[in-house]
Write a protein that holds these residues in place. Structure first.
Motif, short mmCIF file in Angstrom:
data_model
loop_
_atom_site.label_atom_id
_atom_site.label_comp_id
_atom_site.label_asym_id
_atom_site.label_seq_id
_atom_site.Cartn_x
_atom_site.Cartn_y
_atom_site.Cartn_z
N ALA A 65 56.26 19.47 63.76
CA ALA A 65 57.31 18.50 63.49
C ALA A 65 57.77 17.82 64.77
N ASP A 66 57.91 18.60 65.83
CA ASP A 66 58.30 18.02 67.12
C ASP A 66 57.26 17.03 67.62
N LYS A 67 55.98 17.35 67.43
CA LYS A 67 54.93 16.43 67.85
C LYS A 67 55.00 15.13 67.05
N ILE A 68 55.30 15.24 65.78
CA ILE A 68 55.43 14.05 64.93
C ILE A 68 56.63 13.21 65.35
N LEU A 69 57.72 13.88 65.70
CA LEU A 69 58.94 13.17 66.09
C LEU A 69 58.77 12.38 67.39
N ALA A 70 57.75 12.72 68.15
CA ALA A 70 57.49 11.98 69.39
C ALA A 70 56.71 10.69 69.13
N LYS A 71 56.30 10.46 67.86
CA LYS A 71 55.49 9.30 67.52
C LYS A 71 56.36 8.18 66.94
N SER A 72 55.80 6.99 66.90
CA SER A 72 56.49 5.81 66.36
C SER A 72 56.77 5.99 64.86
N PRO A 73 58.04 5.95 64.43
CA PRO A 73 58.34 6.14 63.01
C PRO A 73 57.76 5.04 62.14
N THR A 74 57.74 3.81 62.64
CA THR A 74 57.16 2.71 61.85
C THR A 74 55.67 2.89 61.69
N ALA A 75 54.98 3.29 62.74
CA ALA A 75 53.54 3.53 62.66
C ALA A 75 53.24 4.64 61.64
N LEU A 76 54.02 5.71 61.69
CA LEU A 76 53.80 6.83 60.76
C LEU A 76 54.05 6.39 59.32
N LYS A 77 55.11 5.61 59.11
CA LYS A 77 55.42 5.12 57.76
C LYS A 77 54.27 4.29 57.20
N MET A 78 53.77 3.35 58.01
CA MET A 78 52.71 2.48 57.53
C MET A 78 51.40 3.25 57.31
N LEU A 79 51.15 4.24 58.14
CA LEU A 79 49.96 5.07 57.95
C LEU A 79 50.06 5.86 56.65
N LYS A 80 51.25 6.39 56.36
CA LYS A 80 51.42 7.14 55.12
C LYS A 80 51.22 6.22 53.92
N TYR A 81 51.77 5.02 53.97
CA TYR A 81 51.56 4.06 52.89
C TYR A 81 50.07 3.76 52.71
N SER A 82 49.36 3.63 53.83
CA SER A 82 47.93 3.35 53.76
C SER A 82 47.16 4.52 53.15
N PHE A 83 47.47 5.74 53.58
CA PHE A 83 46.81 6.92 53.01
C PHE A 83 47.07 7.02 51.51
N ASN A 84 48.29 6.67 51.07
CA ASN A 84 48.64 6.78 49.66
C ASN A 84 48.00 5.70 48.79
N ALA A 85 47.68 4.56 49.39
CA ALA A 85 47.26 3.40 48.60
C ALA A 85 46.03 3.68 47.74
N ASP A 86 45.07 4.39 48.30
CA ASP A 86 43.81 4.60 47.60
C ASP A 86 43.97 5.45 46.34
N SER A 87 44.99 6.30 46.29
CA SER A 87 45.21 7.17 45.13
C SER A 87 46.46 6.80 44.34
N ALA A 88 47.00 5.61 44.58
CA ALA A 88 48.24 5.20 43.91
C ALA A 88 48.07 5.10 42.40
N ASN A 89 46.85 4.82 41.95
CA ASN A 89 46.62 4.68 40.50
C ASN A 89 46.84 5.99 39.75
N ILE A 90 46.85 7.09 40.47
CA ILE A 90 47.03 8.39 39.81
C ILE A 90 48.41 8.49 39.17
N GLN A 91 49.37 7.70 39.65
CA GLN A 91 50.69 7.72 39.05
C GLN A 91 50.61 7.37 37.56
N GLY A 92 49.81 6.38 37.22
CA GLY A 92 49.65 6.02 35.81
C GLY A 92 49.01 7.15 35.02
#
Length: 266
Positions: free
Chosen positions: A201-228
């Motif tokens: 967690a400490d290592k993650i906190l040292a990273k750019s929050p915006t970069a992490l947010k956008m990366l998470k959105y990107s990782f999620n995009a490919d499986s977003a259809n599973i919500q349906g």
């Protein structure tokens, strides 16, 4: 919100959410799910928080899914928790919250991660496991299933063949086996689990929050259809819970006897 089933603390940019029902192997009921959703959303809204750690109280279990002893007379989870997709639990809401919170979520698996508890750790961004952790599914053994994220997204993580094995056989896997199949990122001794999660967690906190947010959105995009798919799955599960076949699984579990599903193949 008054928290009875969940412990929640925020320190130095990290939020720690602990399922606190060790007497039930941290199995969840309706209130547990509502408290988990509330705490995740609070961490989401708090700009000081950059990472979330999800774990279970005690040494025996991370989470073992829905508490079979809390099921209602009609098979659903009767916890005064609203419709919850028809099964009495707002599980779809919790799954979406864990996936969509724009901050990395680390599962610190301290024991059994079984059934719905296994799905929770799979949905987290990262998993650190203690050497004593156990992973697996139980749904088909007790007249239940998660045919949404619990299966379709699991297949993205471990591959189709392994995901089918996990669900069809309902066996349990060690931390080492979990790491081999891609379910686990890191294994540590049980007494070092929380420290290891906080170190990441400490290592993650040292990273750019915006970069992490956008990366998470990107990782999620490919499986977003599973919500349906999840909405369809939970709707069918609500109907299945009202059948004798599902009731047989629950009753056998509660009565501690062998389950008799063969009669439903006639």
């Amino acid at each position: 919100m008054e928290l009875l089933d969940v412990l929640y603390e925020k320190t130095n940019g990290m939020a720690k959410i602990t399922i606190n029902r060790p007497q039930a192997y941290n199995a969840f009921r309706g209130r547990t799910i509502r408290e988990l959703i509330w705490t995740f959303r609070d961490a989401w809204d708090d700009n000081r928080i950059g990472v979330v750690i999800l774990t279970g109280a005690g040494e025996k279990a991370f989470c073992t899914g829905g508490d079979q002893k809390e099921k209602g007379d009609e098979g659903g989870y009767d916890y005064n928790g609203g419709l919850g997709g028809g099964i009495g639990l707002e599980i779809e809401n919790l799954h979406q919250t864990i996936r969509n919170i724009p901050k990395p979520v680390i599962a610190a698996v301290n024991g059994y991660a079984i059934g719905g508890g296994h799905v929770l750790h799979v949905l987290c961004d990262l998993t650190i496991a203690s050497e004593t952790a156990k992973f697996g599914q139980a749904g088909p053994k007790v007249g239940s299933y998660d045919a949404g994220f619990g299966s379709a997204y699991l297949a993205r993580v471990v591959g189709e063949k392994k995901a089918r094995e996990i669900w069809y056989l309902c066996e349990q896997y060690s931390a080492e086996e979990g790491k081999e199949m891609g379910l686990v990122n890191k294994i540590v001794p049980a007494d070092q689990l929380q420290a290891a999660a906080e170190e990441w967690a400490d290592k993650i906190l040292a990273k750019s929050p915006t970069a992490l947010k956008m990366l998470k959105y990107s990782f999620n995009a490919d499986s977003a259809n599973i919500q349906g798919i999840t909405q369809l799955a939970m709707g069918s599960l609500a109907m299945f819970y009202n059948t004798d076949e599902s009731a047989e699984g629950m009753n056998a579990f509660l009565e501690k006897r062998p389950v008799e599903f063969n009669k439903f193949r006639k």
